[in-house]
Each structure stands twice: as structure tokens, then as C-alpha cells.
Design a protein around this motif. Structure first.
Motif, mmCIF file in Angstrom:
data_model
loop_
_atom_site.group_PDB
_atom_site.id
_atom_site.type_symbol
_atom_site.label_atom_id
_atom_site.label_comp_id
_atom_site.label_asym_id
_atom_site.label_seq_id
_atom_site.Cartn_x
_atom_site.Cartn_y
_atom_site.Cartn_z
ATOM 1 N N VAL A 47 15.802 0.197 13.407
ATOM 2 C CA VAL A 47 16.324 1.444 13.872
ATOM 3 C C VAL A 47 16.999 2.070 12.459
ATOM 4 C CG1 VAL A 47 18.445 2.704 14.801
ATOM 5 C CG2 VAL A 47 17.125 1.083 16.044
ATOM 6 N N ARG A 48 17.229 1.054 11.548
ATOM 7 C CA ARG A 48 17.686 1.340 10.134
ATOM 8 C C ARG A 48 17.463 0.054 9.479
ATOM 9 N NH1 ARG A 48 22.556 -0.862 8.071
ATOM 10 N NH2 ARG A 48 24.206 -1.000 9.399
ATOM 11 N N TYR A 49 17.428 0.063 8.175
ATOM 12 C CA TYR A 49 17.262 -0.996 7.201
ATOM 13 C C TYR A 49 18.611 -1.407 6.851
ATOM 14 C CZ TYR A 49 12.299 -0.689 5.926
ATOM 15 O OH TYR A 49 10.894 -1.017 5.731
ATOM 16 N N LEU A 50 18.735 -2.642 6.841
ATOM 17 C CA LEU A 50 20.236 -3.615 6.579
ATOM 18 C C LEU A 50 20.361 -3.489 4.886
ATOM 19 C CD1 LEU A 50 19.621 -6.511 8.840
ATOM 20 C CD2 LEU A 50 20.736 -4.321 9.421
ATOM 21 N N ARG A 51 21.632 -3.182 4.854
ATOM 22 C CA ARG A 51 22.116 -3.661 3.323
ATOM 23 C C ARG A 51 23.109 -4.754 3.348
ATOM 24 N NH1 ARG A 51 22.290 1.906 5.258
ATOM 25 N NH2 ARG A 51 24.642 1.541 5.981
ATOM 26 N N PRO A 52 23.048 -5.185 1.914
ATOM 27 C CA PRO A 52 24.059 -6.374 1.595
ATOM 28 C C PRO A 52 25.217 -5.879 2.149
ATOM 29 C CG PRO A 52 22.576 -5.931 -0.121
ATOM 30 C CD PRO A 52 22.245 -5.006 0.855
ATOM 31 N N GLY A 53 26.106 -6.802 3.203
ATOM 32 C CA GLY A 53 27.166 -6.646 3.478
ATOM 33 C C GLY A 53 27.280 -6.435 5.001
ATOM 34 N N GLU B 96 26.834 -0.665 16.508
ATOM 35 C CA GLU B 96 25.838 0.276 16.395
ATOM 36 C C GLU B 96 24.276 -0.764 16.418
ATOM 37 O OE1 GLU B 96 25.552 3.798 16.296
ATOM 38 O OE2 GLU B 96 27.670 3.652 16.607
ATOM 39 N N VAL B 97 23.209 -0.202 17.086
ATOM 40 C CA VAL B 97 22.090 -0.880 17.395
ATOM 41 C C VAL B 97 21.392 -0.720 15.878
ATOM 42 C CG1 VAL B 97 19.859 -1.196 18.399
ATOM 43 C CG2 VAL B 97 21.753 -0.883 19.811
ATOM 44 N N VAL B 98 20.886 -1.796 15.137
ATOM 45 C CA VAL B 98 20.138 -1.776 13.829
ATOM 46 C C VAL B 98 18.393 -2.144 14.138
ATOM 47 C CG1 VAL B 98 22.053 -2.206 12.466
ATOM 48 C CG2 VAL B 98 20.766 -3.941 13.263
ATOM 49 N N GLY B 99 18.414 -2.708 15.487
ATOM 50 C CA GLY B 99 17.030 -3.077 15.576
ATOM 51 C C GLY B 99 16.815 -3.938 16.791
ATOM 52 N N ARG B 100 15.581 -4.053 17.271
ATOM 53 C CA ARG B 100 15.365 -4.756 18.431
ATOM 54 C C ARG B 100 13.984 -5.713 18.373
ATOM 55 N NH1 ARG B 100 16.084 0.348 20.053
ATOM 56 N NH2 ARG B 100 18.096 0.960 21.033
ATOM 57 N N GLN B 101 14.029 -6.665 19.249
ATOM 58 C CA GLN B 101 12.794 -7.341 19.138
ATOM 59 C C GLN B 101 12.419 -7.638 20.500
ATOM 60 O OE1 GLN B 101 12.236 -11.157 17.187
ATOM 61 N NE2 GLN B 101 10.089 -10.977 16.788
ATOM 62 N N LEU B 102 11.123 -7.489 20.994
ATOM 63 C CA LEU B 102 10.746 -7.855 22.109
ATOM 64 C C LEU B 102 9.605 -9.117 21.938
ATOM 65 C CD1 LEU B 102 9.216 -5.800 25.096
ATOM 66 C CD2 LEU B 102 7.690 -7.582 23.997
ATOM 67 N N TRP C 18 0.851 -1.117 0.019
ATOM 68 C CA TRP C 18 -0.070 -0.067 -0.193
ATOM 69 C C TRP C 18 0.915 1.294 0.057
ATOM 70 C CZ3 TRP C 18 -0.340 3.091 4.620
ATOM 71 C CH2 TRP C 18 -0.971 4.278 4.564
ATOM 72 N N ALA C 19 1.914 1.170 0.883
ATOM 73 C CA ALA C 19 2.693 2.473 1.143
ATOM 74 C C ALA C 19 3.831 2.658 0.018
ATOM 75 C CB ALA C 19 3.303 2.643 2.323
ATOM 76 N N GLY C 20 4.301 1.578 -0.709
ATOM 77 C CA GLY C 20 5.197 1.865 -1.707
ATOM 78 C C GLY C 20 6.655 1.613 -1.348
ATOM 79 N N PRO C 21 7.591 1.820 -2.346
ATOM 80 C CA PRO C 21 8.921 1.337 -2.126
ATOM 81 C C PRO C 21 9.877 2.470 -1.255
ATOM 82 C CG PRO C 21 8.496 2.024 -4.354
ATOM 83 C CD PRO C 21 7.215 2.026 -3.731
ATOM 84 N N GLU C 22 9.201 3.877 -1.133
ATOM 85 C CA GLU C 22 9.642 4.712 -0.182
ATOM 86 C C GLU C 22 9.303 4.605 1.254
ATOM 87 O OE1 GLU C 22 12.084 7.041 -0.891
ATOM 88 O OE2 GLU C 22 12.082 7.304 -3.060
ATOM 89 N N ALA C 23 8.429 3.758 1.641
ATOM 90 C CA ALA C 23 7.949 3.528 2.832
ATOM 91 C C ALA C 23 9.260 2.642 3.641
ATOM 92 C CB ALA C 23 6.864 2.693 2.989
ATOM 93 N N MET C 24 9.333 3.216 4.812
ATOM 94 C CA MET C 24 10.256 2.729 5.846
ATOM 95 C C MET C 24 9.662 2.185 6.869
ATOM 96 S SD MET C 24 13.951 3.771 7.561
ATOM 97 C CE MET C 24 14.553 2.401 8.824
ATOM 98 N N ILE C 25 9.367 0.880 7.447
ATOM 99 C CA ILE C 25 8.717 0.503 8.355
ATOM 100 C C ILE C 25 9.790 0.337 9.492
ATOM 101 C CG2 ILE C 25 7.777 -1.712 9.469
ATOM 102 C CD1 ILE C 25 6.433 -1.938 6.975
ATOM 103 N N ARG C 26 8.991 1.138 10.614
ATOM 104 C CA ARG C 26 9.846 1.397 11.845
ATOM 105 C C ARG C 26 9.574 0.233 13.046
ATOM 106 N NH1 ARG C 26 13.225 5.721 10.813
ATOM 107 N NH2 ARG C 26 14.468 4.779 12.672
ATOM 108 N N LYS C 27 8.295 -0.110 12.993
ATOM 109 C CA LYS C 27 7.869 -1.127 14.029
ATOM 110 C C LYS C 27 6.860 -1.958 13.525
ATOM 111 C CE LYS C 27 6.381 -0.726 18.719
ATOM 112 N NZ LYS C 27 6.138 0.380 19.960
ATOM 113 N N ILE C 28 6.821 -3.202 13.857
ATOM 114 C CA ILE C 28 5.637 -4.128 13.790
ATOM 115 C C ILE C 28 5.521 -4.796 15.033
ATOM 116 C CG2 ILE C 28 4.834 -6.161 12.638
ATOM 117 C CD1 ILE C 28 6.995 -5.848 10.325
ATOM 118 N N ALA C 29 4.321 -4.427 15.818
ATOM 119 C CA ALA C 29 4.198 -4.828 17.147
ATOM 120 C C ALA C 29 2.978 -5.608 17.091
ATOM 121 C CB ALA C 29 3.978 -3.771 18.224
ATOM 122 N N ILE C 30 2.951 -6.907 17.387
ATOM 123 C CA ILE C 30 1.584 -7.768 16.933
ATOM 124 C C ILE C 30 1.563 -8.700 18.356
ATOM 125 C CG2 ILE C 30 1.491 -7.790 14.487
ATOM 126 C CD1 ILE C 30 3.109 -10.454 14.565
#
Lengths: 145, 186
Positions: free
Chosen positions: B121-127, B165-171, A78-90
């Protein structure tokens, strides 16, 4: 494979209350196994029906990584390729099992402008005939239009 | 409060709060395109930022990024397939002292995942070369649930890149329950 940007909403066009286009996933053993192995999850409950039933589950069932992957796909379709997901809390509920389509729905619950981004909070749900498989919140950002 | 109780087992479990849930782990492979392609095809996710380098370069990501929900995938333990069913699906035979062990011993052998909260926190890239640490965040008092009596165990996994650097977290939260107590009133 590349899609035109025209199909995706600009951040200025998104409003609280907007519904995401619903998505129905036909859950099959192949869908479950493909997701499990792509996520490197070799738990037998995600590929072996007899094992899953022996553990009290109604059938082999989708692993959580795959559920998160489909939630992510549902939102970015829906949001497209410029979207960045910051959180998925389920919150996890009914298992996703073969033969029971999983229906994804979502709604814009909140929207706010940050520095150079628009932050959108979505209420999402994936449900089948057994009940809610996953319900929760996805936070996604878009560049400010 | 109705439906929960503090008890001797709960007091022993307290020692695990703030401690690691498992050992630190290092991703066996850096973030890479073949594994991204495998995921994209498995989930039929056609977002072009995951595989189309030319297109991705025109986006704010500046190049290919990994699907965010793959975060856990990079650090999954390499499985020992032989005997995996007998181990209940555990990828290897390693045992780590965490709150699951005393709960299993006390009869709370059932496991139900209840919550997952992924933060990117940020998207990951190859490498990108990931490693992780875990920490038990909390353990509930004993609760009476539809599945029987049990305890909610919550832990947080922190994912870092090679620079730390922290790139993400999961609870992640599970209910450890005693199936024999289903329908019990206390």
C-alpha cells in the motif's frame, strides 16, 4: 552507487510487449544463506543441506522472501529508482538450489495511465534447469513522464 | 468434480476459515537502516532509494525507503536457535490452533508453498513500527495432486503501522499433502 536516471525508461517509452533485460543469478549456498538471514528466516532448509535433503528436497533451497527480493530487484534494475512496486504475485514451483543459475525474464503485459502515475503490469518468470521457480505478475508504477 | 472431494475432515476444517492463522505479532524493531543495509548487501540490490539519503530525497519517496519485499522480514518472530531443526524450522515452541494441526494429525504432513501475493500500500520508512494480523482466507476441498492427496490452505496477513493504517498485505497458499497417497486415484 547512485545511478544516472538516463539509463531508465520514461513511462512514455514503455510499451506493451517490451522485454525486460534478462538477469541470471548464480545461485550458491552463500546467496541462499545471505538472503535467508537478511530476511531473518532461520529455517534449516535454507542453510543446512543435510536437513533439506532429509526432508526430501534436492538440496538447501532459497526462501520465498529472498525470491520476492530478487523479483523486486529484477524489476527495479529495469524500471529505476522512481519505480514503486505495488504487487508481487507469484506461483511457486521448482526450488532454487546451489549450482543451478536462476534466469529471470519479464515482459510488459499491460500499461495504463492513472491520475499522476503510469501503472505497468509485468509478466515475470524465474527458472532453472528443474523448471519454473516462480512465475507471476508484478505491478509497478512510475511517475507520469 | 474429478480429483476433489468433500469429506468429514474438510467439514471440521471449515471452522478455521475466517479465524486467525496465528497470533497477532509486533515487529521486534522499527524499520531501520542497519537491517536494510544487510538486505541490500545480501541481495546486491543497488537501488539508491534504499540507502542513499541525499539521492532518495530527490525522488518521489522524499527519503530512504525499505525494500518492499522486506515487508515480512520486520515482523519475523525472534528465533530460538536451539532445537529449531527438531521443530521443523518453527522459530519457537508456541503452538496456535490453526488448520495445520488437524491436517498434520490426519496424515497430511507434507507442506508445499504454492502461491505468494504481496501487495504494498505504501513503502516503509525508517522508524515505521509494524504489527500484523492473520486470517485464514479459504481451505480447498481435498484434491488429488502430483504429490498425493491434500488440501490447499490460504491465509492473508495484514501489516499495519503504529497508527493502525494498513501498509501491505500478503496472501499465502500452501498445499498440505499426505505423501503416502502419491499416485492414488481417489
Amino acid at each position: 552507487m547512485t545511478r544516472g536516471e538516463a539509463n531508465f525508461p520514461r513511462s512514455t517509452e514503455i510499451a506493451v510487449g517490451d522485454e525486460l533485460p534478462p538477469f541470471e543469478l548464480a545461485v550458491t549456498p552463500t546467496v541462499i544463506v545471505a538472503g535467508a538471514i537478511a530476511s531473518r528466516d532461520f529455517m534449516p532448509a535454507h542453510h543446512d543441506r543435510e536437513f533439506a535433503r532429509g526432508q526430501g528436497a534436492p538440496d538447501m533451497f532459497m526462501n520465498i522472501l529472498t525470491t520476492n527480493g530478487y523479483v523486486s530487484r529484477f524489476v527495479t534494475d529495469w524500471a529505476g529508482p522512481e519505480a514503486m512496486i505495488r504487487k508481487i504475485a507469484i506461483r511457486l514451483g521448482a526450488p532454487a538450489i546451489p549450482g543451478q543459475p536462476l534466469r529471470f525474464s519479464g515482459r510488459v503485459a499491460e500499461k495504463r495511465e492513472a491520475q499522476d502515475e503510469c501503472v505497468i503490469e509485468l509478466a515475470v518468470r524465474a527458472a532453472n534447469e528443474l523448471g519454473d521457480h516462480a512465475t507471476g505478475t508484478v505491478v509497478v508504477t512510475l511517475p507520469r513522464a | 468434480m474429478a480429483g476433489e472431494a468433500v469429506d468429514e475432515l474438510r467439514e471440521r476444517l471449515e471452522a478455521y476459515v475466517g479465524k486467525p492463522m496465528g497470533p497477532p505479532a509486533v515487529a521486534p524493531d522499527a524499520v531501520n537502516v542497519p537491517m536494510i543495509r544487510h538486505w541490500v548487501d545480501a541481495l546486491d540490490d543497488r537501488n539508491p532509494v534504499y540507502l542513499d539519503e541525499a539521492f532518495a530525497a530527490t525522488t518521489r519517496f522524499g527519503g530512504i525507503v525499505a525494500p518492499p519485499a522486506m515487508l515480512q522480514t520486520w515482523t519475523m518472530a525472534r528465533p530460538k536457535i536451539e532445537g529449531i531443526a527438531e521443530r521443523g524450522g518453527a522459530p519457537d515452541e508456541m503452538e496456535f490452533d490453526n488448520p495445520i494441526l488437524p491436517l498434520d494429525e490426519a496424515g497430511y504432513v507434507g507442506t508445499l508453498a504454492t502461491n505468494s501475493e504481496l501487495e504494498f500500500v505504501r513503502y516503509l520508512r525508517p522508524g515505521d513500527q509494524l504489527h500484523l494480523t492473520t486470517e485464514v482466507e479459504s481451505i480447498s476441498n481435498r484434491k488429488t495432486t502430483a504429490l498425493g492427496q491434500g488440501y490447499f490452505v490460504t491465509w492473508v496477513t495484514t501489516y499495519m503501522d503504529a497508527e493502525g493504517e494498513v501498509v501491505g498485505r500478503q496472501l499465502f497458499r500452501i498445499l498440505k499433502f499426505d505423501p503416502s497417497t502419491i499416485g492414488a486415484t481417489r
